[in-house]
Design a protein around this motif. Structure first.
Motif, PDB file in Angstrom:
ATOM      1  N   GLN A  78       7.222  -3.638  -3.235  1.00 14.81           N
ATOM      2  CA  GLN A  78       6.323  -3.397  -4.366  1.00 14.81           C
ATOM      3  C   GLN A  78       6.969  -3.836  -5.676  1.00 14.81           C
ATOM      4  OE1 GLN A  78       5.624   0.801  -3.520  1.00 14.81           O
ATOM      5  NE2 GLN A  78       3.488   0.299  -3.062  1.00 14.81           N
ATOM      6  N   TYR A  79       8.266  -3.664  -5.804  1.00 16.74           N
ATOM      7  CA  TYR A  79       8.967  -4.096  -7.016  1.00 16.74           C
ATOM      8  C   TYR A  79       9.015  -5.623  -7.081  1.00 16.74           C
ATOM      9  CZ  TYR A  79      12.530  -4.450 -10.656  1.00 16.74           C
ATOM     10  OH  TYR A  79      13.218  -4.754 -11.804  1.00 16.74           O
ATOM     11  N   PHE A 136      10.162   1.482 -12.886  1.00 21.93           N
ATOM     12  CA  PHE A 136       9.114   1.138 -11.919  1.00 21.93           C
ATOM     13  C   PHE A 136       8.951   2.256 -10.893  1.00 21.93           C
ATOM     14  CE2 PHE A 136       7.600  -0.943  -8.019  1.00 21.93           C
ATOM     15  CZ  PHE A 136       6.438  -1.544  -8.503  1.00 21.93           C
ATOM     16  N   LEU A 140       5.660   4.592 -10.124  1.00 20.95           N
ATOM     17  CA  LEU A 140       5.018   4.777  -8.813  1.00 20.95           C
ATOM     18  C   LEU A 140       4.892   6.241  -8.437  1.00 20.95           C
ATOM     19  CD1 LEU A 140       6.378   1.935  -6.508  1.00 20.95           C
ATOM     20  CD2 LEU A 140       4.137   2.146  -7.571  1.00 20.95           C
ATOM     21  N   ALA A 143       2.015   7.447 -10.569  1.00 15.70           N
ATOM     22  CA  ALA A 143       0.925   6.492 -10.788  1.00 15.70           C
ATOM     23  C   ALA A 143      -0.461   7.075 -10.539  1.00 15.70           C
ATOM     24  CB  ALA A 143       1.129   5.247  -9.930  1.00 15.70           C
ATOM     25  N   LEU A 156      -4.530   0.920  -8.129  1.00 16.05           N
ATOM     26  CA  LEU A 156      -3.070   0.907  -8.114  1.00 16.05           C
ATOM     27  C   LEU A 156      -2.450  -0.496  -8.074  1.00 16.05           C
ATOM     28  CD1 LEU A 156      -0.476   2.519  -8.224  1.00 16.05           C
ATOM     29  CD2 LEU A 156      -0.602   2.770  -5.738  1.00 16.05           C
ATOM     30  N   ARG A 159      -2.483  -1.995 -11.586  1.00 16.15           N
ATOM     31  CA  ARG A 159      -1.581  -1.267 -12.483  1.00 16.15           C
ATOM     32  C   ARG A 159      -0.128  -1.559 -12.144  1.00 16.15           C
ATOM     33  NH1 ARG A 159      -2.504   4.726 -12.423  1.00 16.15           N
ATOM     34  NH2 ARG A 159      -1.200   4.659 -14.269  1.00 16.15           N
ATOM     35  N   MET A 160       0.164  -1.636 -10.843  1.00 20.24           N
ATOM     36  CA  MET A 160       1.517  -1.928 -10.396  1.00 20.24           C
ATOM     37  C   MET A 160       1.930  -3.336 -10.846  1.00 20.24           C
ATOM     38  SD  MET A 160       3.082  -1.236  -6.586  1.00 20.24           S
ATOM     39  CE  MET A 160       1.588  -1.798  -5.855  1.00 20.24           C
ATOM     40  N   ARG A 164       4.919  -4.166 -13.468  1.00 16.45           N
ATOM     41  CA  ARG A 164       5.976  -5.061 -12.976  1.00 16.45           C
ATOM     42  C   ARG A 164       6.157  -6.236 -13.938  1.00 16.45           C
ATOM     43  NH1 ARG A 164       4.347  -5.301  -7.600  1.00 16.45           N
ATOM     44  NH2 ARG A 164       2.922  -6.907  -8.245  1.00 16.45           N
TER      45      ARG A 164
END
Length: 178
Positions: A78-79, A136, A140, A143, A156, A159-160, A164
Motif C-alpha cells: 500500500q505504501y 502513512f 491507514l 483512515a 479508501l 485517499r490512500m 502517498r
C-alpha cells in the motif's frame, strides 16, 4: 536518576562517522550481489531475535524499531515505495544481513552496540522516508472508521493514493533541500 539506570550519550566524530559511512557503502555494494529476499529475511530475523532476547539492552530494543520500519517500507504494497527507495533500503539492510560485525552479538550489553550505532546511522540516512512511512501508517490506522462499508472501501484507495503522493512530494522536497 535512579542508581539502577543511567543515560549514556556519545557523539561520533568525523573519523567515526567516516568509518560507519564506509561500512554502509560496503554493505550497499555487497547488496547488489545478494538476494533481496534473503537480506529482508535476515533483517526480520535480527528484529525477532533482539526482541526475543531478555539480555538485549533497552537502547538496542528502541533502535530495532527502525529496522522493522525499513523492512516494512519495502514490503508494504500500500505504501508502494519507489524502486530507487527500495534498492537504497535493501542496501542499508544488507549490513544487518552480515553475521560478521564489529562486536560479536553474544557479548552481553555491548554485543549489539555496533548494530545500534549502525541503525542510528541508517535512520539518519532515511529520516525523511521513515517519517513519511510512519505518517502513512498512522493515516491507514485512522483512515476509515467503518472500512467494511461500501462507501468507505470505495473511498479508501483514492485517499490512500492522495496521501502517498503528498508524502512522496514531501520526501523529495526535504531530500533536495539538504
Amino acid at each position: 536518576m535512579s542508581a539502577s539506570s543511567f543515560k549514556v550519550t556519545f557523539k561520533l566524530d568525523e573519523e567515526d562517522a567516516k568509518y560507519f559511512r564506509s561500512l554502509f557503502r560496503k554493505a550497499k555494494k555487497a547488496a547488489g550481489e545478494q538476494d533481496p529476499a534473503q537480506i529482508l529475511a535476515a533483517a526480520r530475523s535480527l528484529v525477532s531475535s533482539v526482541r526475543a532476547s531478555r539480555k538485549t539492552p533497552g537502547f538496542v530494543r528502541d533502535a530495532i524499531d527502525t529496522l522493522q520500519d525499513l523492512t516494512e517500507i519495502i514490503e508494504d504494497k500500500q505504501y508502494a515505495a519507489p524502486a530507487k527507495v527500495q534498492a537504497d533500503v535493501i542496501g542499508a539492510l544488507a549490513y544487518f544481513a552480515n553475521s560478521e560485525d564489529l562486536i560479536p552479538d553474544e557479548i552481553p550489553v555491548l554485543g549489539f552496540l555496533d548494530d545500534a550505532i549502525m541503525i542510528k546511522f541508517v535512520e539518519e540516512q532515511f529520516k525523511h522516508e521513515l517519517n513519511a512511512y510512519r505518517k502513512f501508517r498512522r493515516f491507514l490506522r485512522g483512515a476509515e472508521q467503518r472500512p467494511w462499508t461500501t462507501v468507505a472501501s470505495a473511498r479508501l484507495p483514492g485517499r490512500m493514493g492522495a496521501i502517498r503522493d503528498k508524502l512522496r512530494a514531501e520526501v523529495n522536497r526535504k531530500t533536495q533541500a539538504e
